[in-house]
Design a protein around this motif. Structure first.
Motif, short mmCIF file in Angstrom:
data_model
loop_
_atom_site.label_atom_id
_atom_site.label_comp_id
_atom_site.label_asym_id
_atom_site.label_seq_id
_atom_site.Cartn_x
_atom_site.Cartn_y
_atom_site.Cartn_z
N GLY A 130 17.11 12.26 -11.31
CA GLY A 130 18.05 11.99 -12.40
C GLY A 130 17.90 10.59 -12.96
N THR A 131 17.88 9.59 -12.08
CA THR A 131 17.69 8.22 -12.57
C THR A 131 16.30 8.08 -13.19
N GLY A 132 15.33 8.85 -12.66
CA GLY A 132 13.99 8.82 -13.24
C GLY A 132 13.96 9.39 -14.64
N ALA A 133 14.75 10.43 -14.88
CA ALA A 133 14.84 11.00 -16.23
C ALA A 133 15.49 10.00 -17.18
N CYS A 134 16.54 9.31 -16.69
CA CYS A 134 17.19 8.28 -17.52
C CYS A 134 16.18 7.17 -17.85
N ALA A 135 15.48 6.71 -16.83
CA ALA A 135 14.53 5.59 -17.02
C ALA A 135 13.42 5.98 -18.00
N ALA A 136 12.91 7.21 -17.87
CA ALA A 136 11.80 7.64 -18.73
C ALA A 136 12.24 7.73 -20.19
N VAL A 137 13.45 8.25 -20.43
CA VAL A 137 13.94 8.38 -21.81
C VAL A 137 14.24 7.00 -22.40
N VAL A 138 14.86 6.13 -21.63
CA VAL A 138 15.15 4.77 -22.11
C VAL A 138 13.85 4.06 -22.47
N ALA A 139 12.86 4.15 -21.60
CA ALA A 139 11.56 3.50 -21.89
C ALA A 139 10.95 4.11 -23.14
N GLY A 140 10.97 5.44 -23.25
CA GLY A 140 10.39 6.11 -24.42
C GLY A 140 11.08 5.72 -25.71
N ILE A 141 12.40 5.54 -25.67
CA ILE A 141 13.14 5.12 -26.87
C ILE A 141 12.75 3.70 -27.24
N ARG A 142 12.72 2.81 -26.26
CA ARG A 142 12.39 1.40 -26.57
C ARG A 142 10.95 1.25 -27.03
N LEU A 143 10.07 2.14 -26.58
CA LEU A 143 8.66 2.05 -26.98
C LEU A 143 8.40 2.79 -28.28
N GLY A 144 9.46 3.37 -28.87
CA GLY A 144 9.32 4.00 -30.19
C GLY A 144 8.82 5.43 -30.14
N TRP A 145 8.81 6.05 -28.95
CA TRP A 145 8.27 7.40 -28.83
C TRP A 145 9.33 8.48 -28.95
N LEU A 146 10.62 8.13 -28.68
CA LEU A 146 11.65 9.17 -28.54
C LEU A 146 12.89 8.84 -29.37
N ASP A 147 13.66 9.89 -29.69
CA ASP A 147 14.95 9.73 -30.37
C ASP A 147 16.05 9.51 -29.33
N ALA A 148 17.31 9.47 -29.81
CA ALA A 148 18.42 9.01 -28.96
C ALA A 148 18.92 10.07 -27.98
N GLU A 149 18.56 11.36 -28.18
CA GLU A 149 18.94 12.39 -27.21
C GLU A 149 17.72 13.25 -26.93
N VAL A 150 17.41 13.40 -25.63
CA VAL A 150 16.15 14.04 -25.24
C VAL A 150 16.38 15.07 -24.15
N ASP A 151 15.73 16.21 -24.28
CA ASP A 151 15.70 17.20 -23.19
C ASP A 151 14.52 16.86 -22.28
N VAL A 152 14.85 16.69 -21.00
CA VAL A 152 13.82 16.35 -20.02
C VAL A 152 13.55 17.57 -19.14
N HIS A 153 12.33 18.11 -19.27
CA HIS A 153 11.96 19.28 -18.47
C HIS A 153 11.33 18.79 -17.18
N THR A 154 12.00 19.07 -16.05
CA THR A 154 11.44 18.71 -14.75
C THR A 154 11.00 20.00 -14.06
N ARG A 155 10.31 19.89 -12.94
CA ARG A 155 9.83 21.10 -12.26
C ARG A 155 11.01 21.91 -11.69
N GLY A 156 12.18 21.21 -11.56
CA GLY A 156 13.32 21.93 -10.97
C GLY A 156 14.35 22.35 -11.99
N GLY A 157 14.21 21.93 -13.24
CA GLY A 157 15.21 22.34 -14.23
C GLY A 157 15.33 21.32 -15.35
N LEU A 158 16.34 21.55 -16.22
CA LEU A 158 16.49 20.76 -17.45
C LEU A 158 17.61 19.73 -17.30
N LEU A 159 17.29 18.49 -17.67
CA LEU A 159 18.30 17.43 -17.76
C LEU A 159 18.33 16.94 -19.20
#
Ligand code: API
Length: 300
Positions: free
Chosen positions: A239-268
């Motif tokens: 969970g914290t990894g999904a938060c960290a990945a989205v925050v990094a992606g937003i700051r690096l200009g790759w992602l918008d402000a709300e993101v679906d994160v597909h993990t091997r165990g389910g969707l966050l």
């Protein structure tokens, strides 16, 4: 000692939950490793210990121990959602919103009508000394050649990996209360997580080790993620990894402000409005079973 426990999972990240609200629990790192052991114990990525809080206005405290190392850690996103489900289902609270403190933070949890749980994970932390990350002698890298027209001065840092199949990897570094190093990959299914994950997790530039994220950007609102967790190895979701990945992606200009994160165990689903705002994480939390286990007197 005989222990009653509840086995839970959030997007496949699994937990042994212990209720210490009526009587304190004094377990050792070896005890936590035993409970986390998938052959000799119960088996779990982390063990969560639920306690009452003495802080005014705060309902509970919960402590988090990695199932592999037995170490106590600062934060666990999937665990926070399972904690919220646990205190509701066991009647420890009737509220649908709960405030809980960990060793270094206070977070607020909301159980949604559909059963998913939304967690206010507080603001991400970027100061290297608070991650902690040692950038001494390092120069930041351009953003992996990806379009970063919206990048806001947030950098990627090269980690040398002597002897690995890759000479180095470029990581975004930040803390969600616990440390994260996120690298962008073309395809998470073929990313060398088993080889590179441990090398990043134990890299000397992270004095308290680090959770190693592997991020595949599918679109500006959809990513795939694998995480080799500190003290636990690769988990089905972090969970914290999904938060960290989205925050990094937003700051690096790759992602918008709300993101679906597909993990091997389910969707966050992760939302972050940018600097000065908290990260909001929404996802599942389920009880799998309850049980009892006899802790050996002298676990290995
Ligand atoms: N392995 C992590 C703790 C658990 C985090 C993860 N399970 C989550 O859902 O955030 C660490 O050592 O910081």
């Amino acid at each position: 000692m005989r222990l009653h426990f509840t086995k839970m999972q959030g997007a496949g990240n699994d937990f042994v939950v212990l209720d210490a609200t009526r009587a304190p629990l004094a377990l050792s790192a070896a005890d936590y490793r035993f409970l986390g052991d998938r052959r000799f114990g119960v088996g779990a990525d982390q063990i969560l210990v639920v306690e009452r809080s003495s802080t005014p206005g705060v309902d509970f405290r919960y402590r988090i121990f990695n199932g592999g190392s037995g170490d106590e850690v600062e934060q666990c996103g999937n665990g926070a959602r399972c904690f919220a489900r646990f205190v509701r289902d066991t009647g420890l609270t009737l509220a649908s919103s709960v405030k809980v403190e960990t060793v270094n933070s206070l977070i607020e949890l909301h159980v949604q009508p559909d059963g998913r749980v939304t967690v206010d994970m507080n603001q991400p932390v970027f100061a290297h000394e608070r991650i902690p990350f040692d950038a001494h002698g390092l120069s930041p890298r351009p953003h992996n050649g990806h379009s970063s027209d919206k990048a806001d001065g947030y950098d990627l840092w090269p980690l040398a990996l002597p002897g690995a199949s890759l000479p180095s990897v470029d990581v975004a570094v930040l803390s969600m209360g616990n440390p994260h190093a996120v690298q962008r990959v073309h395809d998470v299914d073929t990313a060398p997580v088993a080889e590179i994950g441990p090398l990043v997790e134990g890299h000397a530039r992270f004095p308290r080790r680090v959770n190693a994220g592997f991020l595949q950007v599918v679109s500006r609102r959809e990513v795939r993620l694998r995480v080799y967790e500190r003290g636990a190895g690769e988990t089905l979701a972090c969970g914290t990894g999904a938060c960290a990945a989205v925050v990094a992606g937003i700051r690096l200009g790759w992602l918008d402000a709300e993101v679906d994160v597909h993990t091997r165990g389910g969707l966050l689903t992760i939302a972050w409005a940018g600097l000065g705002h908290p990260v909001l994480m929404t996802g599942p939390a389920q009880t799998v079973y309850t049980g009892e286990i006899q802790l050996p007197d002298h676990v290995a």
